[in-house]
Design a protein around this motif. Structure first.
Motif, short mmCIF file in Angstrom:
data_model
loop_
_atom_site.label_atom_id
_atom_site.label_comp_id
_atom_site.label_asym_id
_atom_site.label_seq_id
_atom_site.Cartn_x
_atom_site.Cartn_y
_atom_site.Cartn_z
N THR A 109 60.86 79.96 -43.12
CA THR A 109 59.60 80.14 -43.84
C THR A 109 58.40 79.87 -42.95
OG1 THR A 109 60.65 79.51 -45.94
CG2 THR A 109 58.25 79.35 -45.82
N ASP A 110 58.46 78.77 -42.18
CA ASP A 110 57.35 78.42 -41.30
C ASP A 110 57.08 79.52 -40.28
OD1 ASP A 110 57.07 76.04 -42.60
OD2 ASP A 110 58.08 74.83 -41.08
N PHE A 111 58.14 80.05 -39.69
CA PHE A 111 57.92 81.10 -38.68
C PHE A 111 57.37 82.37 -39.33
CE2 PHE A 111 59.45 84.83 -36.30
CZ PHE A 111 58.65 84.66 -35.17
N ALA A 112 57.92 82.74 -40.47
CA ALA A 112 57.44 83.94 -41.16
C ALA A 112 55.96 83.81 -41.52
CB ALA A 112 58.27 84.19 -42.42
N MET A 134 59.78 97.16 -46.56
CA MET A 134 59.37 95.82 -46.14
C MET A 134 59.95 95.53 -44.75
SD MET A 134 57.68 93.10 -47.06
CE MET A 134 57.57 93.20 -48.84
N ASN A 135 59.12 95.04 -43.84
CA ASN A 135 59.57 94.65 -42.50
C ASN A 135 59.63 93.13 -42.41
OD1 ASN A 135 59.70 97.31 -41.30
ND2 ASN A 135 57.48 97.34 -41.46
N TYR A 136 60.64 92.64 -41.70
CA TYR A 136 60.93 91.21 -41.71
C TYR A 136 60.83 90.57 -40.33
CZ TYR A 136 62.73 92.24 -46.35
OH TYR A 136 62.86 92.66 -47.65
N ALA A 137 60.38 89.32 -40.31
CA ALA A 137 60.46 88.49 -39.11
C ALA A 137 61.89 87.95 -39.03
CB ALA A 137 59.47 87.33 -39.21
N ILE A 138 62.48 88.03 -37.85
CA ILE A 138 63.88 87.65 -37.68
C ILE A 138 63.98 86.53 -36.67
CG2 ILE A 138 66.16 88.46 -36.94
CD1 ILE A 138 65.26 91.29 -37.79
N LEU A 139 64.65 85.45 -37.06
CA LEU A 139 64.83 84.29 -36.19
C LEU A 139 66.28 83.83 -36.26
CD1 LEU A 139 62.43 81.26 -35.85
CD2 LEU A 139 64.88 80.90 -36.09
N ARG A 140 66.93 83.74 -35.13
CA ARG A 140 68.33 83.30 -35.06
C ARG A 140 68.45 82.15 -34.07
NH1 ARG A 140 68.15 85.89 -38.94
NH2 ARG A 140 69.21 87.86 -39.44
N THR A 141 69.44 81.30 -34.25
CA THR A 141 69.67 80.19 -33.33
C THR A 141 71.13 80.09 -32.94
OG1 THR A 141 70.03 78.62 -35.15
CG2 THR A 141 67.77 78.83 -34.31
#
Length: 292
Positions: free
Chosen positions: A153-156, A1-8
């Motif tokens: 969740t929204d970004f994914a 499984m490949n994931y969308a990654i978002l950091r702040t």
């Protein structure tokens, strides 16, 4: 499984912002970046000074002394994603920029950069957190676990059809901040290992002593297990990729030498146990990060 990654990251002072911009625009030494590929990086704003000026222009005159002046976003995907280097990559970063515009308003996004001089490309954006009332209000966007979960969740969902999924919702895995993310990839290319073999005890069998040496090596290299594993992966990739320049291969070879020194003198079985311990630890860390 490949994931969308978002950091702040929350930047509370102009000094914080300046330091981040220096890294983003490579005006300071950046160990994780390949200087030969840095010209391929793309910036919507030409200079870090211009980004800082744009941030200052968006800030209201009246604000709390401890207010977050800017949110730094880092957006990327799993290194193994098959979209890298294809039209999917272009679409991924396009959607990431649109998602940020919808969330914050285009006028509050003061600069977006796409880095291609690193192993896994990523997008960095600087956003002034102005809420719908026109106030500086980072809490309105990043305040509380519920909002952070919804944001992930929204970004994914926005990039799901590109073959990317969200990390496990409600996971207790530790969220990796941008600061920690950069520390990991920087440290993975600049580390040293020092090991001291234990002295054998009187009448200690060779097998028992071998186990003790192996345990000692594992314990001493544990702080750099992830770094060593990252280098070994890059080293192998460079060795197999004929397109990699000769000097890049030689540089990676030098960086992997501490690991080779650390395991010098161990037999094949002992080295295999060290490598297995490193592999298991690396997988554990990867799973935690993917679930965040």
């Amino acid at each position: 499984m490949n994931y969308a990654i978002l950091r702040t990251a929350k930047l509370k002072t102009m000094g914080n912002i300046g330091g981040s911009l220096a890294h983003n625009y490579r005006t300071i030494e950046t160990p994780n970046a390949d200087p030969n590929r840095t010209p391929k990086n793309d910036h919507t704003v030409a200079t870090p000074e211009a980004v800082k000026k744009a941030i200052q222009n968006r800030l209201p005159e009246k604000r709390r002394s401890d207010a977050v002046l800017c949110i730094e976003y880092l957006i990327t995907a799993s290194p193994e994603w098959d979209g890298w280097g294809t039209s999917k990559e272009t679409e991924f970063f396009k959607r990431a920029s649109l998602w940020l515009s919808d969330k914050h308003g285009e006028e509050n996004i003061t600069g977006v950069s796409i880095h291609k001089d690193v192993t896994t490309p990523h997008l960095v954006a600087y956003v002034v957190p102005i809420d719908q009332k026109g106030k500086l209000n980072c809490k309105d966007f990043l305040g509380g676990r519920a909002k952070l979960n919804k944001m992930q969740t929204d970004f994914a969902n926005a990039v799901a059809d590109l073959g990317l999924a969200r990390g496990k919702e409600g996971s207790k895995a530790k969220h990796t901040s941008i600061k920690e993310y950069y520390h990991d990839i920087n440290h993975a290319r600049d580390f040293s290992i020092t090991t001291v073999s234990p002295k054998p005890e009187m009448f200690e069998s060779k097998a028992r002593y071998g186990e003790k040496v192996t345990a000692a090596v594992i314990e001493q290299i544990e702080p750099t297990v992830k770094a060593a594993n990252s280098i070994l992966m890059d080293y192998e990739k460079a060795r197999m990729d004929k397109k990699v320049a000769e000097d890049s291969y030689d540089t990676l070879k030098k960086r992997v030498e501490p690991y080779l020194v650390a395991t010098k003198g161990l037999n094949q079985e002992e080295i295999a146990r060290v490598n297995e311990a490193m592999h298991l630890e690396s997988r554990r860390i990867a799973v935690e990060n993917d679930r965040s």
